[in-house]
Design an enzyme around this catalytic site. Structure first.
Site, PDB file in Angstrom:
ATOM      1  N   ASP A 267       0.822  -1.205   0.000  1.00 45.94           N
ATOM      2  CA  ASP A 267       0.000   0.000   0.000  1.00 45.94           C
ATOM      3  C   ASP A 267       0.863   1.264   0.000  1.00 45.94           C
ATOM      4  O   ASP A 267       1.827   1.379   0.755  1.00 45.94           O
ATOM      5  CB  ASP A 267      -0.900  -0.016   1.243  1.00 45.94           C
ATOM      6  CG  ASP A 267      -1.736   1.237   1.382  1.00 45.94           C
ATOM      7  OD1 ASP A 267      -2.604   1.457   0.518  1.00 45.94           O
ATOM      8  OD2 ASP A 267      -1.507   1.997   2.342  1.00 45.94           O
ATOM      9  N   GLU A 303       1.402   0.084  -4.893  1.00 49.09           N
ATOM     10  CA  GLU A 303       0.606   1.290  -5.086  1.00 49.09           C
ATOM     11  C   GLU A 303       1.564   2.450  -4.911  1.00 49.09           C
ATOM     12  O   GLU A 303       2.244   2.550  -3.888  1.00 49.09           O
ATOM     13  CB  GLU A 303      -0.531   1.401  -4.072  1.00 49.09           C
ATOM     14  CG  GLU A 303      -1.367   2.655  -4.314  1.00 49.09           C
ATOM     15  CD  GLU A 303      -2.316   2.993  -3.172  1.00 49.09           C
ATOM     16  OE1 GLU A 303      -3.289   3.720  -3.424  1.00 49.09           O
ATOM     17  OE2 GLU A 303      -2.077   2.549  -2.035  1.00 49.09           O
ATOM     18  N   ASP A 329      -3.663   3.880 -11.423  1.00 48.69           N
ATOM     19  CA  ASP A 329      -4.741   4.843 -11.181  1.00 48.69           C
ATOM     20  C   ASP A 329      -4.995   5.733 -12.387  1.00 48.69           C
ATOM     21  O   ASP A 329      -6.125   6.172 -12.620  1.00 48.69           O
ATOM     22  CB  ASP A 329      -4.416   5.715  -9.969  1.00 48.69           C
ATOM     23  CG  ASP A 329      -4.694   5.012  -8.647  1.00 48.69           C
ATOM     24  OD1 ASP A 329      -5.421   4.006  -8.651  1.00 48.69           O
ATOM     25  OD2 ASP A 329      -4.181   5.465  -7.612  1.00 48.69           O
ATOM     26  N   ASP A 330      -3.950   6.011 -13.166  1.00 48.26           N
ATOM     27  CA  ASP A 330      -4.119   6.887 -14.325  1.00 48.26           C
ATOM     28  C   ASP A 330      -5.198   6.355 -15.266  1.00 48.26           C
ATOM     29  O   ASP A 330      -6.051   7.118 -15.744  1.00 48.26           O
ATOM     30  CB  ASP A 330      -2.800   7.023 -15.089  1.00 48.26           C
ATOM     31  CG  ASP A 330      -1.890   8.114 -14.530  1.00 48.26           C
ATOM     32  OD1 ASP A 330      -2.284   8.771 -13.545  1.00 48.26           O
ATOM     33  OD2 ASP A 330      -0.792   8.303 -15.074  1.00 48.26           O
ATOM     34  N   HIS A 332      -7.661   4.316 -14.595  1.00 47.02           N
ATOM     35  CA  HIS A 332      -8.968   4.446 -13.940  1.00 47.02           C
ATOM     36  C   HIS A 332      -9.514   5.861 -14.072  1.00 47.02           C
ATOM     37  O   HIS A 332     -10.681   6.063 -14.402  1.00 47.02           O
ATOM     38  CB  HIS A 332      -8.875   4.088 -12.461  1.00 47.02           C
ATOM     39  CG  HIS A 332     -10.085   4.537 -11.686  1.00 47.02           C
ATOM     40  ND1 HIS A 332     -10.173   5.794 -11.118  1.00 47.02           N
ATOM     41  CD2 HIS A 332     -11.269   3.931 -11.437  1.00 47.02           C
ATOM     42  CE1 HIS A 332     -11.341   5.936 -10.547  1.00 47.02           C
ATOM     43  NE2 HIS A 332     -12.037   4.821 -10.720  1.00 47.02           N
ATOM     44  N   GLN A 402     -11.338   3.759  -5.085  1.00 47.91           N
ATOM     45  CA  GLN A 402     -12.067   4.622  -5.999  1.00 47.91           C
ATOM     46  C   GLN A 402     -13.572   4.564  -5.778  1.00 47.91           C
ATOM     47  O   GLN A 402     -14.284   5.519  -6.088  1.00 47.91           O
ATOM     48  CB  GLN A 402     -11.719   4.265  -7.449  1.00 47.91           C
ATOM     49  CG  GLN A 402     -10.233   4.306  -7.756  1.00 47.91           C
ATOM     50  CD  GLN A 402      -9.583   5.651  -7.442  1.00 47.91           C
ATOM     51  OE1 GLN A 402     -10.249   6.683  -7.391  1.00 47.91           O
ATOM     52  NE2 GLN A 402      -8.276   5.645  -7.217  1.00 47.91           N
ATOM     53  N   GLY A 404     -14.938   3.394  -2.514  1.00 47.74           N
ATOM     54  CA  GLY A 404     -15.177   3.703  -1.109  1.00 47.74           C
ATOM     55  C   GLY A 404     -14.821   5.108  -0.694  1.00 47.74           C
ATOM     56  O   GLY A 404     -15.303   5.596   0.337  1.00 47.74           O
TER      57      GLY A 404
END
Length: 621
Positions: A267, A303, A329-330, A332, A402, A404
């Site tokens: 994480d 991450e 993440d990009d 997403h 993304q 929650g």
């Protein structure tokens, strides 16, 4: 087959009893409180050495006994390396002899990373029961879907009965609300029997805010020279850092050796403060490769908001020097803007041309590869990623974060245009990226995934107020009444609302989504996965009038490599409001085509949401 990881921390069962060890250089005399199964508490002095280790071997101690450490001043604390804490984070630890569990996966050697189709799940919300045993009963459904790896959100013991897992304080103890250590091992064992890898999300950037006693008696665990949102950083590079680093390296080895996990998801490594060389992430990778990695495939997923391609680099043999892959993440964010039109917050960085941004992510992994970010006030973000294979990116349409981190935990399919969301899913599953589904994605679950926790009263109130204040900057929550409607994270009802409703998977609309995802994964397995092992470098993309084209050069199949050259995968997709005019068709054999009309040889028309994938054999050219 029995598995146990040996380490200098915690309670180790041996021939002479149980050896207890606590590293606490700043603590004076420490006493061990021991409670045998069915017996009374006794206390025993521990020996202290010059390095700050407090040790004691107790001949009468054994598996299942309770224990904790009595500190100078009278406080009694659990073992920071506890293998099990059934009375929660403030209670005594329990001695666990890992050799009690009999494994049945002797032949398991893991799976190569290019075969990964990841399914992220939260043990507590995945089933109505919320236990390891209940999750084990659902593994067959995931294997049938086409999933090859499950990723468990963090299990390290957290305060209370429910939590996302990122507030863990006992890194070696699976939370007792989910079941026992042996029940977790049975889950992993069963997964391997079905050909499923199991990855575990671990948090090495901070300890949770309740139940972490290390600050009180072992300040050496932290480095005040580095400040983080959680206070002083974990000490990976200051005085005494060697023992702290060893603690986390052993934690990684422990989960992979004693519980047979196939890898870890680390994480937010951007929040780890470590100025030393090698970086702790690299040292963990090296320890995993030198240990269990000699016998089976072990993977390390990162991450990293910093988009550090250097953390994903491969050596001359194609072996990762640190991370096997990174959550992307990009990709997403581009899809979210494309499907929903939302432009608030960090989505503003992807709003100028979301279709082209999506194409870039599919081809090159990162969108931000050193460019300035408007959301970050012009700060440059990322490193060039075009030399990385596509399998260095775990890409997704949603994750626990993304979904929650929204006030009401809505999923993308509840927010976005259904045609565009469906098309984006097809693009993802038919790309060379490692795709990840968040639990329920596969049948378009109607249940939200909300932020939930179970802190003590004072902290609970602060968390609830803080979450509502956090959303106060958004126009939709400008007034107090709107903020009051945000679910209270500490209310049990918030947690219960987040549980998947498996019954709805059988209804027509939900089952149609399930069948479509299953079919796409079958196509991926048949046509794309056999060519991924030899893939290197990025793809090439173009976009015009909301139509994207991406092509990737793939390696030859695993079998019969001699004399074969690369294959080329082509993806053509349209996200515009109206059908296209004539578009040049992609070369190669069609492996998937939806919303495409042949106009004439070499030309097609694309409906809104059309996706067309072909595989071109490049022999001779």
């Amino acid at each position: 087959m029995k598995r146990a990881h040996r380490m200098p921390f915690g309670a180790t069962v041996g021939e002479d009893g149980v050896a207890f060890a606590l590293w606490a250089p700043s603590a004076g005399d420490v006493r061990l409180e021991h409670r045998p199964v069915g017996g009374e508490n006794t206390t025993h002095p521990m020996a202290r050495d010059a390095q700050g280790w407090h040790t004691l071997t107790l001949a009468e101690a054994g598996h299942g006994d309770g224990y904790r450490f009595h500190l100078p001043g009278g406080a009694a604390v659990p073992d920071p390396a506890s293998r099990f804490n059934p009375e929660d984070v403030h209670g005594p630890s329990v001695v666990i002899d890992a050799r009690h569990f009999q494994w049945h996966d002797e032949a398991w050697r893991g799976r190569p990373w290019e075969e990964a189709v990841v399914y992220e799940l939260h043990i507590g919300a995945f089933t109505a029961e919320g236990t390891f045993n209940a999750a084990r009963e659902r593994l067959g459904d995931l294997a049938e879907l086409g999933v090859t790896a499950i990723e468990l959100m963090p299990l390290a013991d957290f305060p209370g009965r429910r939590n996302w897992g990122y507030d863990g304080v006992l890194q070696f103890a699976p939370d007792a609300s989910y079941g026992t250590p042996d029940e977790l091992k049975a889950l992993v064992d069963a997964a391997h029997g079905l050909g499923l890898m199991v990855l575990l999300d671990v948090v090495y950037n901070h300890f949770g805010p309740e139940g972490n006693y290390l600050h009180a008696y072992c300040p050496e665990f932290f480095n005040a020279a580095h400040r983080t949102p959680w206070g002083s950083a974990i000490n990976f590079d200051g005085e005494g850092a060697r023992t702290v680093r060893d603690f986390f390296i052993h934690n990684a080895l422990y989960w992979v050796e004693e519980y047979r996990f196939d890898g870890l998801r680390m994480d937010a490594i951007h929040a780890i403060r470590d100025d030393s060389h090698p970086h702790i992430v690299q040292e963990i990778r090296e320890a995993l490769q030198a240990g269990p990695g000699r016998e089976r495939h072990i993977h390390l997923v990162l991450e990293n908001d910093a988009n550090q391609a250097s953390m994903l680099a491969r050596d001359g043999h194609g072996v990762p020097v640190a991370g096997t892959a990174q959550w992307n993440d990009d990709l997403h964010h581009a899809v979210h803007v494309l499907a929903t039109g939302e432009r608030d917050g960090y989505y503003a960085d992807y709003a100028d041309d979301p279709v082209c941004r999506f194409a870039c992510a599919l081809a090159e992994g990162f969108i931000y590869q050193g460019q300035p970010s408007a959301f970050r006030n012009g700060e440059r973000r990322g490193e060039p990623s075009t030399r990385l294979p596509s399998q260095a990116f775990v890409s997704f349409l949603q994750t626990h974060d993304q979904v929650g981190n929204r006030a009401f935990g809505e999923r993308l399919h509840a927010l976005g245009d259904p045609v565009l969301t469906r098309a984006a899913m097809a693009c993802l599953l038919l790309s060379p990226h490692v795709p990840m589904l968040f639990m329920g994605d596969e049948f378009a679950a109607s249940t939200p995934f909300l932020y939930f926790c179970d802190f003590g009263p004072e902290l609970a109130e602060a968390v609830s107020n803080g979450r509502r204040a956090e959303f106060g900057g958004f126009a939709a929550f400008a007034d107090e009444a709107a903020r009051a409607r945000i679910p209270d994270p500490n209310d049990e009802a918030t947690f219960l609302a987040s549980k998947l409703n498996w019954r709805e998977r059988g209804s027509r609309a939900h089952f149609a989504r399930f069948s479509e995802v299953q079919q796409l994964l079958a196509l991926r397995r048949q046509w794309i996965v056999p060519h991924l092992a030899g893939s290197t470098g990025a793809g090439v993309f173009s976009c015009e009038n909301d139509t994207l084209r991406v092509q990737w050069d793939l390696g030859p199949p695993e079998e019969g490599r001699e004399g074969l050259t690369a294959m080329r995968l082509h993806l053509l997709a349209h996200f515009g409001d109206a059908p296209t005019g004539p578009v040049v068709a992609s070369p190669g054999a069609v492996i998937h085509s939806g919303g495409v009309r042949l106009l004439e040889p070499g030309a097609v028309q694309l409906e809104r949401g059309a996706v067309h994938a072909t595989l071109e054999d490049m022999r001779g050219g």
